[in-house]
Enzyme design. Structure first.
Site, PDB file in Angstrom:
ATOM      1  N   GLY A 220       0.734  -1.168   0.100  1.00  0.00           N
ATOM      2  CA  GLY A 220       0.060  -0.120  -0.098  1.00  0.00           C
ATOM      3  C   GLY A 220       0.902   1.279  -0.065  1.00  0.00           C
ATOM      4  N   GLY A 444     -33.639  -4.607   2.844  1.00  0.00           N
ATOM      5  CA  GLY A 444     -32.977  -3.895   1.622  1.00  0.00           C
ATOM      6  C   GLY A 444     -32.221  -2.635   1.614  1.00  0.00           C
ATOM      7  N   GLU A 467      -1.480  -8.845   6.282  1.00  0.00           N
ATOM      8  CA  GLU A 467      -0.792  -8.970   7.298  1.00  0.00           C
ATOM      9  C   GLU A 467      -0.911 -10.653   7.716  1.00  0.00           C
ATOM     10  N   ASP A 469      -2.561 -14.167   5.975  1.00  0.00           N
ATOM     11  CA  ASP A 469      -3.846 -14.948   5.568  1.00  0.00           C
ATOM     12  C   ASP A 469      -4.287 -15.582   6.915  1.00  0.00           C
TER      13      ASP A 469
HETATM   14  C1  LIG Z   1     -12.468   0.334   9.561  1.00  0.00           C
HETATM   15  C2  LIG Z   1     -11.434  -0.120   8.592  1.00  0.00           C
HETATM   16  C3  LIG Z   1     -10.272  -0.519   9.298  1.00  0.00           C
HETATM   17  C4  LIG Z   1      -9.144  -0.917   8.423  1.00  0.00           C
HETATM   18  C5  LIG Z   1      -8.060  -1.459   9.251  1.00  0.00           C
HETATM   19  C6  LIG Z   1      -7.083  -0.345   9.817  1.00  0.00           C
HETATM   20  C7  LIG Z   1      -6.092  -0.218  10.047  1.00  0.00           C
HETATM   21  C8  LIG Z   1      -5.002  -1.532  10.514  1.00  0.00           C
HETATM   22  C9  LIG Z   1      -3.648  -1.273  10.714  1.00  0.00           C
HETATM   23  C10 LIG Z   1      -2.927  -1.034   9.315  1.00  0.00           C
HETATM   24  C11 LIG Z   1      -3.551  -2.077   8.012  1.00  0.00           C
HETATM   25  C12 LIG Z   1      -3.210  -1.281   6.980  1.00  0.00           C
HETATM   26  C13 LIG Z   1      -2.935  -1.884   5.781  1.00  0.00           C
HETATM   27  C14 LIG Z   1      -2.585  -3.283   5.646  1.00  0.00           C
HETATM   28  C15 LIG Z   1      -1.219  -3.292   5.292  1.00  0.00           C
HETATM   29  C16 LIG Z   1      -0.904  -4.786   5.177  1.00  0.00           C
HETATM   30  C17 LIG Z   1       0.236  -5.061   5.022  1.00  0.00           C
HETATM   31  C18 LIG Z   1       0.805  -6.572   4.716  1.00  0.00           C
HETATM   32  O1  LIG Z   1       0.059  -7.528   4.445  1.00  0.00           O
HETATM   33  S1  LIG Z   1       2.463  -6.831   4.988  1.00  0.00           S
HETATM   34  C19 LIG Z   1       2.929  -8.541   4.630  1.00  0.00           C
HETATM   35  C20 LIG Z   1       2.321  -9.301   5.584  1.00  0.00           C
HETATM   36  N1  LIG Z   1       2.797 -10.676   5.052  1.00  0.00           N
HETATM   37  C21 LIG Z   1       2.677 -11.719   6.140  1.00  0.00           C
HETATM   38  O2  LIG Z   1       1.879 -11.385   6.993  1.00  0.00           O
HETATM   39  C22 LIG Z   1       3.167 -12.745   5.518  1.00  0.00           C
HETATM   40  C23 LIG Z   1       2.587 -13.954   6.502  1.00  0.00           C
HETATM   41  N2  LIG Z   1       3.752 -15.170   6.606  1.00  0.00           N
HETATM   42  C24 LIG Z   1       4.436 -15.029   7.632  1.00  0.00           C
HETATM   43  O3  LIG Z   1       4.683 -14.547   8.673  1.00  0.00           O
HETATM   44  C25 LIG Z   1       5.760 -16.234   7.714  1.00  0.00           C
HETATM   45  O4  LIG Z   1       5.994 -16.655   6.150  1.00  0.00           O
HETATM   46  C26 LIG Z   1       5.014 -17.522   8.440  1.00  0.00           C
HETATM   47  C27 LIG Z   1       3.820 -18.079   8.074  1.00  0.00           C
HETATM   48  C28 LIG Z   1       4.919 -17.270   9.975  1.00  0.00           C
HETATM   49  C29 LIG Z   1       6.058 -18.856   8.426  1.00  0.00           C
HETATM   50  O5  LIG Z   1       7.374 -18.167   8.567  1.00  0.00           O
HETATM   51  P1  LIG Z   1       8.702 -19.136   8.394  1.00  0.00           P
HETATM   52  O6  LIG Z   1       9.653 -18.285   8.825  1.00  0.00           O
HETATM   53  O7  LIG Z   1       8.754 -19.364   6.907  1.00  0.00           O
HETATM   54  O8  LIG Z   1       8.652 -20.105   9.233  1.00  0.00           O
HETATM   55  P2  LIG Z   1       8.007 -21.375  10.142  1.00  0.00           P
HETATM   56  O9  LIG Z   1       6.508 -21.408  10.167  1.00  0.00           O
HETATM   57  O10 LIG Z   1       8.699 -22.596  10.080  1.00  0.00           O
HETATM   58  O11 LIG Z   1       8.277 -20.725  11.506  1.00  0.00           O
HETATM   59  C30 LIG Z   1       9.570 -20.624  12.198  1.00  0.00           C
HETATM   60  C31 LIG Z   1       9.518 -20.259  13.690  1.00  0.00           C
HETATM   61  O12 LIG Z   1       9.243 -18.876  13.661  1.00  0.00           O
HETATM   62  C32 LIG Z   1       8.222 -18.632  14.575  1.00  0.00           C
HETATM   63  N3  LIG Z   1       7.579 -17.648  14.055  1.00  0.00           N
HETATM   64  C33 LIG Z   1       6.993 -17.266  12.784  1.00  0.00           C
HETATM   65  N4  LIG Z   1       6.782 -16.065  12.804  1.00  0.00           N
HETATM   66  C34 LIG Z   1       7.114 -15.377  13.966  1.00  0.00           C
HETATM   67  C35 LIG Z   1       6.632 -14.028  14.401  1.00  0.00           C
HETATM   68  N5  LIG Z   1       6.032 -13.085  13.646  1.00  0.00           N
HETATM   69  N6  LIG Z   1       7.281 -13.873  15.596  1.00  0.00           N
HETATM   70  C36 LIG Z   1       7.893 -14.747  16.431  1.00  0.00           C
HETATM   71  N7  LIG Z   1       7.801 -16.088  15.775  1.00  0.00           N
HETATM   72  C37 LIG Z   1       7.472 -16.338  14.771  1.00  0.00           C
HETATM   73  C38 LIG Z   1       7.281 -20.011  14.339  1.00  0.00           C
HETATM   74  O13 LIG Z   1       6.565 -20.038  15.370  1.00  0.00           O
HETATM   75  C39 LIG Z   1       8.485 -20.985  14.326  1.00  0.00           C
HETATM   76  O14 LIG Z   1       8.826 -20.906  15.689  1.00  0.00           O
HETATM   77  P3  LIG Z   1       9.575 -22.782  16.125  1.00  0.00           P
HETATM   78  O15 LIG Z   1      10.670 -22.852  15.187  1.00  0.00           O
HETATM   79  O16 LIG Z   1       8.643 -23.675  15.894  1.00  0.00           O
HETATM   80  O17 LIG Z   1       9.925 -22.567  17.661  1.00  0.00           O
HETATM   81  C1  LIG Z   2      -5.417  -4.963   0.560  1.00  0.00           C
HETATM   82  C2  LIG Z   2      -4.328  -5.521   0.761  1.00  0.00           C
HETATM   83  C3  LIG Z   2      -3.199  -4.647   1.317  1.00  0.00           C
HETATM   84  C4  LIG Z   2      -1.895  -5.194   1.500  1.00  0.00           C
HETATM   85  N1  LIG Z   2      -0.802  -4.372   1.591  1.00  0.00           N
HETATM   86  C5  LIG Z   2       0.358  -4.919   1.683  1.00  0.00           C
HETATM   87  C6  LIG Z   2       1.522  -4.311   2.027  1.00  0.00           C
HETATM   88  O1  LIG Z   2       1.304  -2.954   2.215  1.00  0.00           O
HETATM   89  N2  LIG Z   2       2.706  -4.657   2.133  1.00  0.00           N
HETATM   90  C7  LIG Z   2       2.787  -6.190   1.441  1.00  0.00           C
HETATM   91  O2  LIG Z   2       3.906  -6.353   1.442  1.00  0.00           O
HETATM   92  N3  LIG Z   2       1.911  -6.839   1.336  1.00  0.00           N
HETATM   93  C8  LIG Z   2       0.599  -6.298   1.186  1.00  0.00           C
HETATM   94  N4  LIG Z   2      -0.448  -6.967   1.012  1.00  0.00           N
HETATM   95  C9  LIG Z   2      -0.157  -8.509   0.868  1.00  0.00           C
HETATM   96  C10 LIG Z   2      -0.615  -9.651   1.763  1.00  0.00           C
HETATM   97  O3  LIG Z   2       0.207  -9.421   3.184  1.00  0.00           O
HETATM   98  C11 LIG Z   2      -0.867 -10.912   1.211  1.00  0.00           C
HETATM   99  O4  LIG Z   2      -1.618 -11.087   0.279  1.00  0.00           O
HETATM  100  C12 LIG Z   2      -1.075 -12.041   2.340  1.00  0.00           C
HETATM  101  O5  LIG Z   2       0.154 -12.110   3.266  1.00  0.00           O
HETATM  102  C13 LIG Z   2      -1.540 -13.332   1.766  1.00  0.00           C
HETATM  103  O6  LIG Z   2      -0.786 -13.736   0.953  1.00  0.00           O
HETATM  104  P1  LIG Z   2      -0.954 -14.436  -0.568  1.00  0.00           P
HETATM  105  O7  LIG Z   2      -1.453 -13.249  -1.328  1.00  0.00           O
HETATM  106  O8  LIG Z   2       0.485 -14.850  -0.901  1.00  0.00           O
HETATM  107  O9  LIG Z   2      -1.928 -15.381  -0.086  1.00  0.00           O
HETATM  108  P2  LIG Z   2      -1.701 -16.911  -0.603  1.00  0.00           P
HETATM  109  O10 LIG Z   2      -0.795 -17.611   0.382  1.00  0.00           O
HETATM  110  O11 LIG Z   2      -1.229 -17.116  -1.854  1.00  0.00           O
HETATM  111  O12 LIG Z   2      -3.233 -17.490  -0.271  1.00  0.00           O
HETATM  112  C14 LIG Z   2      -3.887 -18.354  -1.198  1.00  0.00           C
HETATM  113  C15 LIG Z   2      -4.834 -19.314  -0.630  1.00  0.00           C
HETATM  114  O13 LIG Z   2      -3.873 -20.414  -0.096  1.00  0.00           O
HETATM  115  C16 LIG Z   2      -3.974 -20.649   1.315  1.00  0.00           C
HETATM  116  N5  LIG Z   2      -2.836 -21.047   1.846  1.00  0.00           N
HETATM  117  C17 LIG Z   2      -1.526 -20.463   1.612  1.00  0.00           C
HETATM  118  N6  LIG Z   2      -0.651 -21.062   2.209  1.00  0.00           N
HETATM  119  C18 LIG Z   2      -1.398 -22.077   3.000  1.00  0.00           C
HETATM  120  C19 LIG Z   2      -0.734 -23.066   4.006  1.00  0.00           C
HETATM  121  N7  LIG Z   2       0.634 -23.364   4.256  1.00  0.00           N
HETATM  122  N8  LIG Z   2      -1.334 -23.973   4.496  1.00  0.00           N
HETATM  123  C20 LIG Z   2      -2.762 -24.134   4.217  1.00  0.00           C
HETATM  124  N9  LIG Z   2      -3.330 -23.145   3.352  1.00  0.00           N
HETATM  125  C21 LIG Z   2      -2.640 -21.994   2.488  1.00  0.00           C
HETATM  126  C22 LIG Z   2      -4.598 -19.442   1.878  1.00  0.00           C
HETATM  127  O14 LIG Z   2      -5.386 -19.754   2.972  1.00  0.00           O
HETATM  128  C23 LIG Z   2      -5.401 -18.936   1.014  1.00  0.00           C
HETATM  129  O15 LIG Z   2      -6.818 -19.582   1.002  1.00  0.00           O
HETATM  130  C24 LIG Z   2      -1.914  -6.520   1.099  1.00  0.00           C
HETATM  131  C25 LIG Z   2      -2.734  -7.586   0.588  1.00  0.00           C
HETATM  132  C26 LIG Z   2      -4.008  -6.907   0.614  1.00  0.00           C
HETATM  133  C27 LIG Z   2      -5.272  -7.702   0.140  1.00  0.00           C
END
Ligand SMILES: CCCCC/C=C\C/C=C\C/C=C\CC/C=C/C(=O)SCCNC(=O)CCNC(=O)[C@H](O)C(C)(C)COP(=O)(O)OP(=O)(O)OC[C@H]1O[C@@H](n2cnc3c(N)ncnc32)[C@H](O)[C@@H]1OP(=O)(O)O
Ligand SMILES: Cc1cc2nc3c(=O)[nH]c(=O)nc-3n(C[C@H](O)[C@H](O)[C@H](O)COP(=O)(O)OP(=O)(O)OC[C@H]3O[C@@H](n4cnc5c(N)ncnc54)[C@H](O)[C@@H]3O)c2cc1C
Length: 710
Positions: A220, A444, A467, A469
């Site tokens: 974003g 409605g 942030e 899925d």
């Molecule tokens: C009214 C309207 C309101 C609207 C909302 C308003 C405001 C909200 C405010 C802001 C939002 C605004 C805009 C949105 C902006 C969006 C931004 C984004 O989306 S940024 C991108 C976000 N991306 C993700 O979240 C990706 C998700 N994936 C992950 O986090 C990692 O890949 C995942 C799934 C955790 C896997 O990690 P990975 O390193 O591959 O490995 P493991 O699963 O094997 O984990 C290894 C060990 O690490 C521990 N772990 C994992 N994550 C964390 C962590 N965050 N902190 C601490 N530890 C962590 C995990 O437990 C494993 O531990 P062990 O080794 O088992 O002990």
């Molecule tokens: C409005 C919006 C704002 C965003 N803003 C930002 C931003 O500012 N910065 C940024 O970096 N990113 C941003 N993102 C990206 C966002 O963080 C990702 O879209 C999100 O982390 C999900 O990842 P993906 O799109 O790869 O989904 P995918 O992982 O491709 O998900 C597709 C499907 O696969 C399933 N799936 C995936 N992995 C697994 C698993 N291991 N086991 C079972 N099911 C699984 C999911 O549940 C889902 O149903 C934004 C996204 C949106 C929609």
């Protein structure tokens, strides 16, 4: 001539140039409004159609506002900021769904600039500025600048880097975003492909997008506004890939905003819903061997020396994910805001709306009096309060963990990850579904943009994905649950929100003592049932995984992941119930406030129990008879909530501007507002629509001709 020849002239123009004629063609109510002008509107606004509802409240609403906001000070500041925004014409938002994408984006830039001007002019504190931005209520680049770019530098930058970059960000001399997700990978952070290769000859990193799927996609604020980004890329030095790290990269010129050499970027295109999240410029970004100085790698957790040697500080690698943990906790706090807005609209409108029941000429029934309406709406009202309090607690936990991390105590990192991930997943999923349910509860009219609900849903629903899925996050919680269960045998005592698992001997065999509906009002009975359900579900999963002896543990986890998801939800629901019970146990001032919160806490818990009765029965925590008693008590609680419902949503203290809903107006004067709103639609700018001469008239004439030939 008037009817046929001038379909581009506006109603407004005709109204003033030929009032008699306009009045004739205009809907009568609108003419009345216009002829009486603002005085009439003011007089109408003074009528409180919900006064009778407010009079039945059995508690002090002002004190409930304090309980909701957290303190008297918080109520006061929020009130001041909400009014500041509501009274400023630049922050108008009622026309938002009618703007084109370009207009909407420009409007967002204008609002952000104006908000900043007001913040500086009025010398607002950080707390006030955050609230002001919240009440402006339009997603935009500033959310990511303050919400992710600044926190990423604070959390992952060295003192020196913070000193250099934060003042620039604080004064908006640079605008930043958070560029992590790519076209090919979002959930799997370790799978990102962008590279940052160290070149010791020049002391620089070379940032490159090697494939199409490595294009940054979604960040974003990236598409059009940001000048800088924190970019996540694979660090490669001395020929070795050290995995994902953060880098500060300048993207656009600070002179003319054009992309820097080697940088290709733009907006990724329109998103779900009109208005809504389309105010945000989610972007695409590609790098073609873009060079940045070595000191723009965020080096708090690990460093690359001048010679190119990789050094990792003695801290857990997961600290790299710190910004996501921070944002997940703020998303939980925001869930209660979005949910309470939807509920406020639905409760007020349900008190105004009447259907059926007047066969003898008496008044019709308020739809809020239908038991079905109550059983759909009151659990959502209770959930809004539940999420509010668990959000406060999560904020406390986050602050506590951050302080411990500063002192190099990493013992609570897992707890912070499990709670932020799990609560983010559960609260956003429930809130998104609840907003849609509130739309249906408004019949409605809920489907009209002017109800505010379609836009609220469209803005909110991506919270289930961004942030992290929600399914992916819940599986993280499940993994931690399985780890905790497996450690029980070795006698290791779980701590924090997992502490209840330490009572495994008792919880695996306990039987609920509930024998009457009232017994379910006992918090200990609720707590025990929820703990036993969560633990038994987790233990069942662990047993099933280990019984699949032929498989690797990871394969067993994969096979059982649908059940693990449910176990994770049960654990998170237990946390929410526990924190609500703890809140109600505290000293809460104000006449009747504690009693209302107690009732809502019971509604929340018994509703979850009723909805997930299958889990409670299948794990043997309660009997079918006890399940029926819980449902009986739930009905009694709804009756208790009913006279307080409008006052309970008044306690959210939202202005009509922030609610943005003709159905949720404070005064309940819904029908004139709906009627007036309709005439603002661009389609009503002309009486005869554009396209009449091209498509409608020839069609009608053709048919008339055919008929005349018969
Ligand atoms: C009214 C309207 C309101 C609207 C909302 C308003 C405001 C909200 C405010 C802001 C939002 C605004 C805009 C949105 C902006 C969006 C931004 C984004 O989306 S940024 C991108 C976000 N991306 C993700 O979240 C990706 C998700 N994936 C992950 O986090 C990692 O890949 C995942 C799934 C955790 C896997 O990690 P990975 O390193 O591959 O490995 P493991 O699963 O094997 O984990 C290894 C060990 O690490 C521990 N772990 C994992 N994550 C964390 C962590 N965050 N902190 C601490 N530890 C962590 C995990 O437990 C494993 O531990 P062990 O080794 O088992 O002990
Ligand atoms: C409005 C919006 C704002 C965003 N803003 C930002 C931003 O500012 N910065 C940024 O970096 N990113 C941003 N993102 C990206 C966002 O963080 C990702 O879209 C999100 O982390 C999900 O990842 P993906 O799109 O790869 O989904 P995918 O992982 O491709 O998900 C597709 C499907 O696969 C399933 N799936 C995936 N992995 C697994 C698993 N291991 N086991 C079972 N099911 C699984 C999911 O549940 C889902 O149903 C934004 C996204 C949106 C929609």
């Amino acid at each position: 001539m008037w009817r046929g020849g001038s379909n581009t002239r506006t109603c407004k123009r005709r109204f003033f140039s030929s009032p008699t004629r306009s009045r004739h063609h205009r809907p009568p109510y609108i003419c009345r409004l216009h002829s009486r002008g603002s005085q009439h509107l003011k007089a109408m606004a003074e009528v409180d159609h919900l006064a009778a509802e407010r009079a039945t409240a059995r508690f002090d609403v002002e004190e409930m506002k304090v309980a909701w906001a957290g303190s008297r000070h918080a109520v006061h500041v929020a009130d001041r900021m909400a009014r500041l925004v509501a009274s400023d014409p630049v922050f108008r938002k009622d026309n938002r769904t009618m703007l084109s994408r370009k207009e909407l984006f420009k409007d967002t830039l204008r609002k952000a600039a104006h908000a900043w001007k007001r913040i500086v002019e009025l010398r607002l504190t950080e707390e006030e500025a955050d609230l002001l931005r919240q009440y402006v209520d339009q997603p935009g680049y500033v959310d990511l600048h303050w919400g992710m770019f600044v926190p990423a530098i604070k959390g992952q930058g060295t003192e020196e880097q913070q000193h250099k970059w934060l003042p620039l960000a604080y004064k908006f001399q640079i605008i930043g975003c958070y560029a992590q997700t790519e076209l090919g990978h979002g959930s799997n952070v370790q799978g990102l492909e962008t590279t940052a290769t160290f070149d010791p000859k020049t002391d620089e990193f070379v940032i490159h997008s090697p494939t199409l799927t490595s294009s940054k996609w979604w960040p974003g604020g990236l598409g059009k506004a940001s000048t800088h980004a924190v970019v996540y890329a694979r660090l490669i030095t001395e020929g070795k890939d050290y995995g994902i790290h953060g880098f500060i990269v300048q993207l656009r010129s600070l002179e003319d905003h054009s992309p820097l050499p080697g940088v290709t970027l733009g907006d990724i295109g329109g998103k779900f819903g009109s208005g809504a999240y389309n105010s945000m410029d989610n972007g695409v970004l590609r790098f073609d061997h873009v060079r940045i100085p070595r000191d723009q790698m965020l080096m708090r957790l690990s460093q690359v020396t001048r010679e190119g040697k990789y050094v990792h500080s003695n801290v857990p690698k997961q600290l790299l994910y710190g910004t996501m943990v921070y944002v997940r906790q703020s998303i939980v706090a925001d869930a209660s805001k979005a949910l309470s807005r939807a509920v406020c609209i639905a409760v007020r409108y349900s008190a105004v709306r009447k259907q059926f029941g007047s066969q003898d000429g008496g008044p019709e029934t308020q739809v809020l009096n239908y038991k079905t309406q109550q059983s759909r709406l009151f659990p959502l009202l209770a959930s809004a309060y539940a999420f509010r309090f668990v959000g406060d607690w999560l904020n406390w936990l986050y602050t506590d963990v951050t302080q411990k991390l500063e002192a190099k105590d990493f013992s609570t990192l897992q707890e912070a990850h499990a709670c932020t991930a799990g609560l983010k997943a559960v609260t956003t999923s429930v809130t998104a579904d609840a907003i849609e349910e509130c739309r249906k509860l408004c019949g409605g009219h809920g489907y009209l943009n002017s109800s505010g609900l379609p836009e609220l849903f469209a803005v909110y629903v991506p919270a289930c994905t961004y942030e992290g899925d929600n399914v992916v996050l819940l599986l993280q919680v499940a993994r931690i649950l399985m780890k905790t269960v497996s450690q029980l045998a070795s006698g290791k005592q779980p701590v924090g929100t997992m502490a209840y698992m330490g009572k495994v001997q008792y919880l695996m065999q306990c039987k609920s003592a509930v024998s009457s509906a009232e017994d379910w009002l006992n918090p200990d009975a609720i707590q025990e049932a929820f703990e036993a359900r969560a633990l038994r579900m987790a233990v069942n999963c662990a047993q099933n995984i280990s019984q699949a002896a032929s498989q690797e543990e990871a394969a067993g986890f994969y096979e059982r992941s649908p059940d693990l998801l449910e176990a994770a939800v049960a654990h998170i629901q237990l946390i929410i119930v526990t924190k609500f019970i703890e809140k109600v146990h505290q000293e809460i001032p104000g006449h009747g406030v504690k009693e209302q919160l107690q009732a809502l806490c019971n509604v929340y818990a018994l509703y979850i129990l009723h909805k997930h009765l299958g889990d409670f029965l299948a794990t043997g925590c309660i009997t079918p008879r006890q399940g029926a008693l819980a449902n009986e008590q739930l009905g009694k609680l709804y009756a208790q909530v009913r006279p307080n419902a409008v006052a309970l949503v008044d306690a959210f203290n939202y202005t009509d501007h922030y609610l943005g809903s003709v159905l949720g107006r404070y005064d309940g004067d819904v029908y004139p507002a709906l009627y007036e709103e309709a005439w603002k639609d661009p389609l009503n700018e002309t009486v005869v629509p554009e396209g009449y001469h091209e498509y409608l008239r020839p069609l009608i004439k053709q048919q008339q001709l055919k008929l005349s030939r018969l």
